[in-house]
Write an enzyme that holds these catalytic residues in place. Structure first.
Site, mmCIF file in Angstrom:
data_model
loop_
_atom_site.group_PDB
_atom_site.id
_atom_site.type_symbol
_atom_site.label_atom_id
_atom_site.label_comp_id
_atom_site.label_asym_id
_atom_site.label_seq_id
_atom_site.Cartn_x
_atom_site.Cartn_y
_atom_site.Cartn_z
ATOM 1 C CE1 TYR A 146 31.601 57.856 7.289
ATOM 2 C CE2 TYR A 146 33.218 57.486 8.998
ATOM 3 C CZ TYR A 146 32.033 58.023 8.580
ATOM 4 O OH TYR A 146 31.261 58.738 9.475
ATOM 5 C CG ASP A 241 28.915 50.664 3.286
ATOM 6 O OD1 ASP A 241 29.586 51.288 4.131
ATOM 7 O OD2 ASP A 241 27.874 51.133 2.789
ATOM 8 C CE LYS A 269 27.215 58.440 1.178
ATOM 9 N NZ LYS A 269 27.562 59.751 1.762
HETATM 10 P P1 KE4 Z 1 25.878 58.345 7.027
HETATM 11 O O1 KE4 Z 1 25.742 57.867 8.462
HETATM 12 O O2 KE4 Z 1 26.792 59.548 6.907
HETATM 13 O O3 KE4 Z 1 24.505 58.562 6.355
HETATM 14 O O4 KE4 Z 1 26.543 57.156 6.177
HETATM 15 C C1 KE4 Z 1 27.761 56.618 6.604
HETATM 16 C C2 KE4 Z 1 28.443 55.970 5.404
HETATM 17 C C3 KE4 Z 1 28.429 54.598 5.296
HETATM 18 N N1 KE4 Z 1 29.009 53.973 4.249
HETATM 19 C C4 KE4 Z 1 29.620 54.687 3.264
HETATM 20 C C5 KE4 Z 1 30.255 53.965 2.127
HETATM 21 C C6 KE4 Z 1 29.650 56.100 3.328
HETATM 22 O O5 KE4 Z 1 30.271 56.804 2.341
HETATM 23 C C7 KE4 Z 1 29.058 56.758 4.410
HETATM 24 C C8 KE4 Z 1 29.092 58.265 4.570
HETATM 25 N N2 KE4 Z 1 29.810 58.981 3.580
HETATM 26 C C9 KE4 Z 1 30.376 60.244 4.000
HETATM 27 C C10 KE4 Z 1 31.125 60.861 2.831
HETATM 28 N N3 KE4 Z 1 32.171 60.059 2.374
HETATM 29 C C11 KE4 Z 1 29.332 61.178 4.534
HETATM 30 C C12 KE4 Z 1 29.726 62.633 4.571
HETATM 31 C C13 KE4 Z 1 29.985 63.080 5.982
HETATM 32 O O6 KE4 Z 1 30.461 62.285 6.817
HETATM 33 O O7 KE4 Z 1 29.713 64.277 6.237
#
Ligand code: KE4
Length: 432
Positions: A146, A241, A269
């Site tokens: 993801y 990523d 993060k």
């Molecule tokens: P955000 O747009 O949520 O800040 O980041 C997206 C993203 C991109 N790349 C990786 C490897 C990520 O894990 C994420 C977002 N992680 C999720 C949890 N696995 C965010 C939690 C959520 O969607 O509420």
């Protein structure tokens, strides 16, 4: 004995009338684990308290950012100091270069970085940059990974997409994903075949170097090296990523741990210390294609926000001065993972686990879990029962089988022992 969560229920009833599902991110709705979502009143260190006053050991840490724990004084003080000077100017501030220096010094392949406000923006922008730089159209991602919710990446994605069991997303025309090749993770043959079929047409490969979004899945021995070799040979950009793994697995992220240098790195993060920050970085030759210098456009009202920069600088400065914590995170995470695995074995419950440093997942399947196909074999109902029983035991795990859990600098040996005890109880009573 189930804990009273009456206040959370009332808050959810109110929120559901105003916000889809009552949540601003789907996984928070607890739908895949058959539980009512909790509303959090406050956090301190490794613990959080819900609206009913119930206390939990927190293994989510806001999905990774809070490696220093909740309300870490160094971060809070930095935010307060910045806020007193104003919250946003829509103009440059010194702290942006401060944070850029901190990130670049930990990720030496980077010469420049552009800050945005989320991981989604970071990956979306990095892909646009890769296409602009290579003048190619196709991108490669991996099933179960993801990278945020931009259209081109909502293809066989992990995290909330996998949690909800939806193939991608409604509202994304197939024309928008026809240029996205989704391949099995940890499968070099599939990668070779894709490059053979789309020779000189693939702009980039984006990968979670250690996957967190199908649960924690490490790269097979030699996999990242093979990814690096084939992309270099094909003049395709390799994008790591590291939104989740950056400053998590080591101070220099997965690329320090595995000794592989990508062409671009996306961040998020931890670099925001709990405030909204994302970033993408790489060599000047590539990065200078971004507006205002070059033709690849990207922008953001709150990019480089003073409060977020302050929280990020405080977090990374602390990590830079206390790199020894990574060894302690690794030790504690090893103990809790092994302790819960032993409790499952003693109770005759079939689980397997993956862990890389302070990132881990217990999978409710025989295993091993090495890719999406093996992760998808998990008994998500059993995971749901385990999740609910652990919640009753005061342990707050990610509300999805397809997410990683995290240990942070505030977790203690006592937290670990309490978690193992809660697991023994969970396996005994929940018929997990
Ligand atoms: P955000 O747009 O949520 O800040 O980041 C997206 C993203 C991109 N790349 C990786 C490897 C990520 O894990 C994420 C977002 N992680 C999720 C949890 N696995 C965010 C939690 C959520 O969607 O509420």
């Amino acid at each position: 004995m189930s804990r009273s969560i009456e206040q959370s229920r009332k808050l959810q009833q109110r929120a559901e009338k105003l916000i889809p599902g009552g949540v601003n991110s789907p996984v928070r709705a607890f739908r895949s684990v058959g539980a009512d979502p909790l509303y959090i009143a406050h956090g301190q260190g490794s613990h959080i308290w819900d609206a009913d006053g119930n206390e939990y050991i927190d293994y989510i840490g806001s999905w990774g950012p809070l490696i220093l724990g909740h309300a870490a004084s160094t971060v809070i003080d930095a935010i307060i100091e910045a806020a007193r000077k104003g919250t946003s100017f829509g103009a440059s501030i010194p702290a942006e270069a401060d944070l850029a220096e901190l990130v670049i010094s930990a990720f030496p392949h980077m010469e420049k970085i552009r800050f945005v406000s989320s991981g989604t923006e970071a990956t979306m922008s990095a892909i646009r940059l890769a296409r602009g730089y290579t003048k190619r159209k196709y991108i490669v991602k991996f099933e179960g990974c993801y990278h945020g919710h931009s259209d081109a990446l909502l293809v066989k994605a992990g995290s909330g997409v996998a949690t909800l069991g939806i193939p991608g997303s409604a509202g994304v025309p197939e024309e928008f994903t026809q240029l996205t090749l989704a391949l099995p993770y940890n499968d070099i043959c599939a990668l070779d075949a894709a490059f053979e079929r789309f020779k000189h047409q693939i702009a980039c490969v984006i990968v979670e170097p250690v996957v967190g979004n199908m649960g924690c899945v490490p790269p097979a021995r030699g996999y990242l090296e093979a990814l690096r070799a084939i992309t270099k040979n094909e003049k395709t950009l390799l994008i790591f990523d590291e939104v989740m793994t950056g400053f998590r697995l080591a101070y220099g992220g997965a690329q320090e741990l595995y000794g592989i240098e990508p062409d671009l790195t996306t961040m998020g993060k931890i670099i925001g210390g709990g405030l909204p920050v994302g970033g993408y970085g790489g060599p000047t030759e590539i990065m200078d294609l971004i507006a205002p210098l070059g033709p690849v456009y990207q922008a953001g009202t709150l990019s480089g926000n003073p409060l977020a920069m302050a929280a990020g600088c405080a977090t990374l400065s602390y990590l830079r001065e206390h790199k020894g914590i990574y060894a302690n995170l690794d030790k504690l995470a090893g103990e809790v993972v092994a302790g819960v695995a032993a409790a499952a074995k003693d109770a005759g419950v079939t689980i397997c686990h993956n862990r890389v440093s302070s990132m881990f997942t217990w999978f409710f399947t025989q295993g091993p879990v090495t890719d999406w196909d093996s992760a998808a074999k998990c008994d998500t109902q059993a995971f749901g029962r385990f999740f609910r029983a652990m919640l009753d035991g005061g342990v707050y795990l990610p509300p999805s089988q397809f997410e990683a859990a995290f240990i942070g600098a505030a977790h203690t040996e006592h937290d670990v022992q309490q978690t193992i005890a809660a697991a023994k109880q969970a396996f005994a009573v929940a018929a997990v």
